[in-house]
Every structure is written in C-alpha cells, then in structure tokens.
Design a protein around this motif. Sequence first.
Motif, PDB file in Angstrom:
ATOM      1  N   PRO A  27      46.801  29.961  42.609  1.00  6.87           N
ATOM      2  CA  PRO A  27      46.608  31.066  41.661  1.00  6.87           C
ATOM      3  C   PRO A  27      45.430  30.788  40.723  1.00  6.87           C
ATOM      4  CG  PRO A  27      48.591  29.812  41.124  1.00  6.87           C
ATOM      5  CD  PRO A  27      48.052  29.244  42.397  1.00  6.87           C
ATOM      6  N   MET A  28      44.828  31.861  40.225  1.00  6.98           N
ATOM      7  CA  MET A  28      43.658  31.710  39.360  1.00  6.98           C
ATOM      8  C   MET A  28      43.573  32.887  38.391  1.00  6.98           C
ATOM      9  SD  MET A  28      39.638  31.443  40.463  1.00  6.98           S
ATOM     10  CE  MET A  28      39.896  29.968  41.419  1.00  6.98           C
ATOM     11  N   TRP A  29      43.359  32.584  37.110  1.00 10.40           N
ATOM     12  CA  TRP A  29      43.029  33.600  36.116  1.00 10.40           C
ATOM     13  C   TRP A  29      41.522  33.730  36.068  1.00 10.40           C
ATOM     14  CZ3 TRP A  29      45.297  37.349  33.559  1.00 10.40           C
ATOM     15  CH2 TRP A  29      46.680  37.317  33.361  1.00 10.40           C
ATOM     16  N   ILE A  30      41.043  34.945  36.129  1.00 12.01           N
ATOM     17  CA  ILE A  30      39.602  35.217  36.037  1.00 12.01           C
ATOM     18  C   ILE A  30      39.386  36.035  34.771  1.00 12.01           C
ATOM     19  CG2 ILE A  30      37.624  36.326  37.138  1.00 12.01           C
ATOM     20  CD1 ILE A  30      39.075  35.693  39.833  1.00 12.01           C
ATOM     21  N   HIS A  31      38.717  35.439  33.796  1.00 12.40           N
ATOM     22  CA  HIS A  31      38.485  36.064  32.495  1.00 12.40           C
ATOM     23  C   HIS A  31      37.013  36.480  32.380  1.00 12.40           C
ATOM     24  CE1 HIS A  31      42.355  34.560  31.022  1.00 12.40           C
ATOM     25  NE2 HIS A  31      42.048  33.406  31.584  1.00 12.40           N
ATOM     26  N   GLY A  32      36.750  37.391  31.452  1.00 11.32           N
ATOM     27  CA  GLY A  32      35.379  37.762  31.150  1.00 11.32           C
ATOM     28  C   GLY A  32      34.874  38.948  31.946  1.00 11.32           C
ATOM     29  N   ILE A  33      35.791  39.688  32.569  1.00 15.30           N
ATOM     30  CA  ILE A  33      35.378  40.864  33.339  1.00 15.30           C
ATOM     31  C   ILE A  33      36.392  41.978  33.131  1.00 15.30           C
ATOM     32  CG2 ILE A  33      36.547  40.113  35.468  1.00 15.30           C
ATOM     33  CD1 ILE A  33      33.861  41.338  36.800  1.00 15.30           C
ATOM     34  N   ASP A  34      35.911  43.188  33.054  1.00 13.52           N
ATOM     35  CA  ASP A  34      36.797  44.345  32.927  1.00 13.52           C
ATOM     36  C   ASP A  34      37.385  44.632  34.303  1.00 13.52           C
ATOM     37  OD1 ASP A  34      38.024  46.793  32.585  1.00 13.52           O
ATOM     38  OD2 ASP A  34      36.319  47.730  31.583  1.00 13.52           O
ATOM     39  N   PRO A  35      38.700  44.533  34.469  1.00 15.19           N
ATOM     40  CA  PRO A  35      39.279  44.761  35.790  1.00 15.19           C
ATOM     41  C   PRO A  35      39.019  46.169  36.330  1.00 15.19           C
ATOM     42  CG  PRO A  35      41.011  44.438  34.151  1.00 15.19           C
ATOM     43  CD  PRO A  35      39.707  44.178  33.477  1.00 15.19           C
ATOM     44  N   ASP A  36      38.728  47.121  35.429  1.00 17.45           N
ATOM     45  CA  ASP A  36      38.399  48.472  35.900  1.00 17.45           C
ATOM     46  C   ASP A  36      37.127  48.483  36.752  1.00 17.45           C
ATOM     47  OD1 ASP A  36      40.609  49.528  34.660  1.00 17.45           O
ATOM     48  OD2 ASP A  36      39.513  50.226  32.888  1.00 17.45           O
ATOM     49  N   ASP A  37      36.236  47.512  36.506  1.00 23.96           N
ATOM     50  CA  ASP A  37      35.001  47.419  37.288  1.00 23.96           C
ATOM     51  C   ASP A  37      35.249  46.899  38.697  1.00 23.96           C
ATOM     52  OD1 ASP A  37      33.616  48.296  35.077  1.00 23.96           O
ATOM     53  OD2 ASP A  37      32.963  46.297  34.465  1.00 23.96           O
ATOM     54  N   MET A  38      36.464  46.400  38.933  1.00 20.38           N
ATOM     55  CA  MET A  38      36.780  45.782  40.229  1.00 20.38           C
ATOM     56  C   MET A  38      37.995  46.418  40.900  1.00 20.38           C
ATOM     57  SD  MET A  38      36.173  41.781  39.584  1.00 20.38           S
ATOM     58  CE  MET A  38      36.387  41.532  41.327  1.00 20.38           C
ATOM     59  N   LEU A  39      38.344  47.628  40.512  1.00 16.00           N
ATOM     60  CA  LEU A  39      39.559  48.222  41.054  1.00 16.00           C
ATOM     61  C   LEU A  39      39.534  48.345  42.574  1.00 16.00           C
ATOM     62  CD1 LEU A  39      40.631  50.923  38.447  1.00 16.00           C
ATOM     63  CD2 LEU A  39      41.604  48.655  38.873  1.00 16.00           C
ATOM     64  N   ASP A  40      38.365  48.613  43.152  1.00 17.86           N
ATOM     65  CA  ASP A  40      38.314  48.712  44.620  1.00 17.86           C
ATOM     66  C   ASP A  40      38.678  47.376  45.261  1.00 17.86           C
ATOM     67  OD1 ASP A  40      35.883  47.608  43.701  1.00 17.86           O
ATOM     68  OD2 ASP A  40      34.708  48.521  45.295  1.00 17.86           O
ATOM     69  N   PHE A  41      38.185  46.273  44.702  1.00 13.85           N
ATOM     70  CA  PHE A  41      38.503  44.944  45.222  1.00 13.85           C
ATOM     71  C   PHE A  41      39.976  44.609  44.997  1.00 13.85           C
ATOM     72  CE2 PHE A  41      39.035  40.383  44.837  1.00 13.85           C
ATOM     73  CZ  PHE A  41      38.407  39.913  45.978  1.00 13.85           C
ATOM     74  N   ILE A  42      40.471  44.878  43.791  1.00 10.34           N
ATOM     75  CA  ILE A  42      41.862  44.574  43.447  1.00 10.34           C
ATOM     76  C   ILE A  42      42.810  45.389  44.329  1.00 10.34           C
ATOM     77  CG2 ILE A  42      43.581  44.780  41.601  1.00 10.34           C
ATOM     78  CD1 ILE A  42      41.244  44.000  39.654  1.00 10.34           C
ATOM     79  N   GLU A  43      42.496  46.659  44.575  1.00 18.51           N
ATOM     80  CA  GLU A  43      43.314  47.484  45.467  1.00 18.51           C
ATOM     81  C   GLU A  43      43.229  46.976  46.906  1.00 18.51           C
ATOM     82  OE1 GLU A  43      42.028  51.503  44.793  1.00 18.51           O
ATOM     83  OE2 GLU A  43      42.886  51.540  42.781  1.00 18.51           O
ATOM     84  N   PHE A  44      42.060  46.485  47.294  1.00 14.08           N
ATOM     85  CA  PHE A  44      41.910  45.944  48.651  1.00 14.08           C
ATOM     86  C   PHE A  44      42.811  44.720  48.850  1.00 14.08           C
ATOM     87  CE2 PHE A  44      39.920  42.737  51.368  1.00 14.08           C
ATOM     88  CZ  PHE A  44      39.984  43.400  52.586  1.00 14.08           C
ATOM     89  N   VAL A  45      42.764  43.754  47.925  1.00 13.39           N
ATOM     90  CA  VAL A  45      43.589  42.556  48.113  1.00 13.39           C
ATOM     91  C   VAL A  45      45.075  42.888  47.975  1.00 13.39           C
ATOM     92  CG1 VAL A  45      41.755  40.926  47.532  1.00 13.39           C
ATOM     93  CG2 VAL A  45      43.316  41.689  45.731  1.00 13.39           C
ATOM     94  N   TYR A  46      45.415  43.951  47.248  1.00 17.82           N
ATOM     95  CA  TYR A  46      46.803  44.406  47.187  1.00 17.82           C
ATOM     96  C   TYR A  46      47.277  44.827  48.577  1.00 17.82           C
ATOM     97  CZ  TYR A  46      50.938  47.047  45.862  1.00 17.82           C
ATOM     98  OH  TYR A  46      52.223  47.517  45.764  1.00 17.82           O
ATOM     99  N   ARG A  47      46.401  45.502  49.322  1.00 21.78           N
ATOM    100  CA  ARG A  47      46.742  45.897  50.697  1.00 21.78           C
ATOM    101  C   ARG A  47      46.967  44.683  51.598  1.00 21.78           C
ATOM    102  NH1 ARG A  47      41.886  49.282  52.434  1.00 21.78           N
ATOM    103  NH2 ARG A  47      42.786  48.932  54.472  1.00 21.78           N
ATOM    104  N   LEU A  48      46.401  43.537  51.221  1.00 24.90           N
ATOM    105  CA  LEU A  48      46.586  42.313  51.995  1.00 24.90           C
ATOM    106  C   LEU A  48      47.878  41.588  51.608  1.00 24.90           C
ATOM    107  CD1 LEU A  48      42.977  40.805  51.822  1.00 24.90           C
ATOM    108  CD2 LEU A  48      43.910  42.431  53.482  1.00 24.90           C
TER     109      LEU A  48
END
Length: 167
Positions: A27-48
């Motif tokens: 597991p890893m916390w990634i700080h310093g970025i707005d997760p809204d800027d990465m929703l496509d990536f976050i939704e993609f890994v959710y599908r995985l």
Amino acid sequence: RPYHVILPGDRIEAGTFASLSILSGRPMWIHGIDPDDMLDFIEFVYRLGVKCVLSEDGFMVPAPPRILHSPGEIALGEPPYLDSDYGPIVTPLVLKMKDPVIILDRFKTRSTYLTALQLTSYGLKASELAPYVYLIERKKHGSARCRAELVGGDIRSSAALLLTGVS
C-alpha cells in the motif's frame, strides 16, 4: 504500513507510483496531488479490483488482490477514455492479470504497444490485431525475468520499464 510519497502535483508521476504500489503489492499514500485530476486513472484501477481511498491532498492505493481483474479492453484517448499518457504506465499491470487485455490507442501514438514489446522479457506478449489495436497478455509459461537491456522511448515508457523491473 503504507509508504508515503509526496509529489508536486504531477498526475503521471502519481500514476507511476500507484502502479508501482499495485505491482509490488504494497500500500502507498500519494500526497500532493488533487485526486480529481486523476479520476480516470483511479476509476481504471478500481475496475482492476484496487479501491483507492481519496483525501484532500491525494489518495491511498491499498494492497491489491494477488490477481487483478482484467478489464477486457482498455480504451486510451480523450475523456471518457483513460488518458493515453497512462498507457505505458498501466501496461505492466497486465503481468498481474489472469486474462489478456485489448488496448485501443485512439491517439495512435504506439507508445503503449512499444512499451509492451519491450516488456516481453518480463513475461508479456504483445500482438497488433489491427492498426492501433493491441492484444497484451501474460506469457503462458510464467514470467521469465532476464537482464535484457531495455530502452524507453519516452519518460512514460521508461517509467513502465522501471516499474516492471522492480516489481
């Protein structure tokens, strides 16, 4: 315990670290970025099968399942598709999938396919089914790791090669 990484708001770097977390199983916390800027990536890994936890200044990638769900098809391009900049970064994740993936490269950059070709020494097999339509899968006989010299065509494919080598 999850690792903590602080990034300067770069979604490609954040996606690279998230992919590293998934490949390594840590597991890893990634700080310093707005997760809204990465929703496509976050939704993609959710599908995985990887359910990220969002916060105001980033997100946490939990320990992933041992075998990732295959999305069947990954379409790269402009929204609503996965941003094509993530293509080379998510390609190594196929190493943790049981089933093959078809990648549709709507931007026609070929960088994802070239990355997959370079990952053949790590256990991936890549075939071009049609122009800019690729089949990426794990080799049937496990993942043979060798010390082949790999050269990334750009920063994203270089990051994908590094991810695969350390996973």
